[in-house]
Design an enzyme around this catalytic site. Structure first.
Site, PDB file in Angstrom:
ATOM      1  CG  HIS A 132      10.045   8.836  -0.771  1.00  0.00           C
ATOM      2  ND1 HIS A 132      10.025   9.747   0.605  1.00  0.00           N
ATOM      3  CD2 HIS A 132       9.734   7.457  -0.448  1.00  0.00           C
ATOM      4  CE1 HIS A 132       9.956   8.691   0.785  1.00  0.00           C
ATOM      5  NE2 HIS A 132       9.995   7.224   0.386  1.00  0.00           N
TER       6      HIS A 132
ATOM      7  CB  ALA B 216       1.930   8.301   3.697  1.00  0.00           C
ATOM      8  CB  THR B 217       5.412   8.788   1.258  1.00  0.00           C
ATOM      9  OG1 THR B 217       6.566   9.155   0.977  1.00  0.00           O
ATOM     10  CG2 THR B 217       5.087   7.900   0.372  1.00  0.00           C
TER      11      THR B 217
ATOM     12  CB  ALA C  91      -1.267  -0.126   1.246  1.00  0.00           C
ATOM     13  CB  VAL C  92       2.348   3.532  -2.490  1.00  0.00           C
ATOM     14  CG1 VAL C  92       2.965   4.105  -2.267  1.00  0.00           C
ATOM     15  CG2 VAL C  92       2.523   2.239  -2.630  1.00  0.00           C
TER      16      VAL C  92
HETATM   17  N1  INI Z   1       6.395   1.712   1.075  1.00  0.00           N
HETATM   18  C1  INI Z   1       5.233   1.276   0.869  1.00  0.00           C
HETATM   19  O1  INI Z   1       4.992  -0.019   0.966  1.00  0.00           O
HETATM   20  N2  INI Z   1       4.041   2.601   0.919  1.00  0.00           N
HETATM   21  C2  INI Z   1       3.903   3.617   1.530  1.00  0.00           C
HETATM   22  O2  INI Z   1       3.667   4.557   1.098  1.00  0.00           O
HETATM   23  C3  INI Z   1       6.140   3.962   1.730  1.00  0.00           C
HETATM   24  N3  INI Z   1       5.773   5.750   1.803  1.00  0.00           N
HETATM   25  O3  INI Z   1       4.801   6.545   2.414  1.00  0.00           O
HETATM   26  O4  INI Z   1       7.168   5.624   1.748  1.00  0.00           O
HETATM   27  C4  INI Z   1       6.860   3.522   0.886  1.00  0.00           C
HETATM   28  N4  INI Z   1       8.041   3.203   1.754  1.00  0.00           N
HETATM   29  C5  INI Z   1       9.196   2.384   2.052  1.00  0.00           C
HETATM   30  C6  INI Z   1      10.071   2.139   0.254  1.00  0.00           C
HETATM   31  O5  INI Z   1       9.106   1.231   0.413  1.00  0.00           O
HETATM   32  C7  INI Z   1      10.794   1.297   0.958  1.00  0.00           C
HETATM   33  O6  INI Z   1      10.691   0.234   1.691  1.00  0.00           O
HETATM   34  C8  INI Z   1      12.116   2.861   1.043  1.00  0.00           C
HETATM   35  O7  INI Z   1      12.040   3.524   0.718  1.00  0.00           O
HETATM   36  C9  INI Z   1      13.227   1.605   1.673  1.00  0.00           C
HETATM   37  O8  INI Z   1      13.941   1.071   0.738  1.00  0.00           O
END
Ligand code: INI
Length: 162
Positions: A96, A93-94, A88-89
């Site tokens: 990036h 929340a971010t 779930a992205v």
């Molecule tokens: N990873 C997710 O699965 N969902 C998100 O919403 C998310 N955000 O918000 O940043 C996220 N970030 C972590 C990313 O997938 C990596 O695990 C991290 O950058 C380390 O490589």
């Protein structure tokens, strides 16, 4: 769908029976409250379609970004007929969001194409938590179950194209 336009046309369709398959479910820990529901939806779908629980391997990864790499290794191992990738992205929340969502999406498509192993795409990309909840087992269905269904149908279609 059958109709007069497709009458007498040889048609390949996947039967939705999962018995005897070996399936890996790869799931991100990020936004785990949502992803747990996707995992539940995928496993529920697969077992209700005949997949034995001992033929399911659940693999936890940090986040969506790590899904392609881990799914690639699962696909190359030769131990799985299909993979369901779950995560779930959430935009709110971010900052990036776009990078994580795009890389995970592109990467998973590449894994499937390079390996020939179907990867069910169960990655939610939403603007906020509410939309994610809606797609993780409430009013808009369960994207985990949808991804499992797509993987299963694709496995069964590919088996028939020899
Ligand atoms: N990873 C997710 O699965 N969902 C998100 O919403 C998310 N955000 O918000 O940043 C996220 N970030 C972590 C990313 O997938 C990596 O695990 C991290 O950058 C380390 O490589």
């Amino acid at each position: 769908m059958s109709g007069t336009k497709t009458a007498h046309i040889r048609t390949i369709e996947g039967k939705l029976s999962a018995g005897g398959l070996r399936v890996a479910v790869a799931a991100g820990r990020f936004n785990d409250i949502i992803v747990e529901r996707l995992i539940g939806g995928a496993i529920d779908y697969l077992t209700r379609h005949g997949l034995e629980r001992e033929n399911i391997t659940l693999v936890r990864v940090p986040g969506a970004f790590e899904l392609p790499l881990v799914c690639r290794k699962l696909a190359r191992s030769g131990k799985f007929d299909g993979i369901v990738a779950l995560g779930a992205v959430i935009r709110g929340a971010t900052p990036h969001f776009d990078f994580v969502a795009a890389e995970a999406t592109k990467g998973l498509a590449q894994v499937s194409l390079d390996s020939g192993v179907p990867v069910g795409f169960g990655l939610l990309t939403t603007d906020n938590v509410e939309q994610a909840v809606e797609r993780a087992g409430s009013k808009s269905g369960n994207k985990g179950a949808d991804a499992a269904a797509a993987m299963l149908e694709t496995v069964r279609v590919l088996e028939q194209i020899v």
